[in-house]
Design a protein around this motif. Structure first.
Motif, short mmCIF file in Angstrom:
data_model
loop_
_atom_site.label_atom_id
_atom_site.label_comp_id
_atom_site.label_asym_id
_atom_site.label_seq_id
_atom_site.Cartn_x
_atom_site.Cartn_y
_atom_site.Cartn_z
N TYR A 1 0.81 -1.21 0.00
CA TYR A 1 0.00 0.00 0.00
C TYR A 1 0.85 1.27 0.00
O TYR A 1 0.32 2.35 0.10
CB TYR A 1 -1.03 0.01 1.13
N HIS B 1 1.18 3.32 -5.68
CA HIS B 1 0.12 3.37 -6.67
C HIS B 1 0.51 2.37 -7.76
O HIS B 1 1.70 2.17 -8.02
CB HIS B 1 0.00 4.75 -7.30
N HIS C 1 -5.11 4.05 -7.14
CA HIS C 1 -4.50 4.69 -5.97
C HIS C 1 -4.04 3.63 -4.97
O HIS C 1 -4.58 2.52 -4.94
CB HIS C 1 -5.58 5.59 -5.35
N TRP C 2 -3.05 3.97 -4.17
CA TRP C 2 -2.51 3.00 -3.22
C TRP C 2 -3.60 2.41 -2.31
O TRP C 2 -3.55 1.24 -1.93
CB TRP C 2 -1.41 3.62 -2.36
N SER C 3 -4.61 3.22 -2.00
CA SER C 3 -5.67 2.76 -1.11
C SER C 3 -6.77 2.00 -1.84
O SER C 3 -7.63 1.38 -1.21
CB SER C 3 -6.31 3.96 -0.42
N SER D 1 -8.97 3.53 -3.47
CA SER D 1 -10.14 4.41 -3.43
C SER D 1 -10.39 5.14 -4.74
O SER D 1 -11.50 5.63 -4.97
CB SER D 1 -9.98 5.43 -2.30
N GLN D 2 -9.38 5.26 -5.57
CA GLN D 2 -9.53 5.96 -6.85
C GLN D 2 -8.93 5.13 -7.97
O GLN D 2 -7.88 4.52 -7.80
CB GLN D 2 -8.82 7.31 -6.79
N THR D 3 -9.63 5.12 -9.07
CA THR D 3 -9.14 4.43 -10.26
C THR D 3 -9.19 5.38 -11.45
O THR D 3 -9.99 6.32 -11.48
CB THR D 3 -9.97 3.18 -10.57
N TYR D 4 -8.34 5.10 -12.42
CA TYR D 4 -8.23 5.96 -13.59
C TYR D 4 -8.13 5.05 -14.82
O TYR D 4 -7.49 4.00 -14.75
CB TYR D 4 -6.98 6.83 -13.49
N ARG E 1 4.06 6.04 -3.32
CA ARG E 1 2.81 6.64 -2.83
C ARG E 1 2.87 8.16 -2.78
O ARG E 1 1.88 8.83 -3.02
CB ARG E 1 2.56 6.08 -1.44
N SER F 1 1.07 12.67 -12.43
CA SER F 1 -0.16 12.04 -12.87
C SER F 1 0.02 10.54 -13.03
O SER F 1 1.03 10.09 -13.58
CB SER F 1 -0.59 12.65 -14.20
N LEU F 2 -0.95 9.78 -12.61
CA LEU F 2 -0.84 8.32 -12.69
C LEU F 2 -1.04 7.79 -14.10
O LEU F 2 -0.89 6.59 -14.31
CB LEU F 2 -1.82 7.66 -11.72
#
Length: 129
Positions: free
Chosen positions: A33, A36, A55-57, A59-62, A104, A109-110
């Motif tokens: 964790y 990313h 995202h590492w958690s 909680s967010q995806t792209y 992390r 930008s990922l």
């Protein structure tokens, strides 16, 4: 060193599905964790392109705009693994798919390759028509 190993690629007919996995390990690998994770792909004769990131958690995806609705990225931090579920595959999805890890705290930008410090060797996905 952080090692990333992809699996799950193969040959599939158009309209089919595949789930790719990427497992992380290594001498200096701390905890999953802290990273990313992203997936990129490179088709023959083309530049590598962004597919998805998480995202590492978790909680967010792209996603790349063209892939939204067909591809889903997820992660299991207990298993040090990130997944890419690919549905309704098309011949143009044929490529080598690679996972990548970004620290992390990175502020980039990922969806950019330069964000990622660690890369796997890739797994071939071939979609026949």
């Amino acid at each position: 060193q952080v090692q990333l190993v992809e699996s799950g690629g193969g040959l599939v007919q158009a309209g089919g599905s595949l789930r790719l996995s990427c497992s992380a390990s290594g001498r200096t690998f701390s905890t999953f964790y802290n990273y990313h994770m992203g997936w990129f792909r490179q088709a023959p004769g083309k530049e590598r392109e962004f597919v998805a990131a998480i995202h590492w958690s978790g909680s967010q995806t792209y996603y790349a705009d063209s892939l939204k609705g067909r591809f889903t990225i997820s992660r299991d931090n207990a298993k040090n693994t990130v997944y890419l579920q690919m549905n309704n595959l098309k011949p143009e999805d044929t490529a080598v798919y690679s996972c990548a890890a970004a620290n992390r705290g990175v502020g980039l930008s990922l969806n950019s390759e330069r964000t990622y410090s660690y890369w796997g060797q890739g797994t071939q996905v071939t979609v026949s028509s």
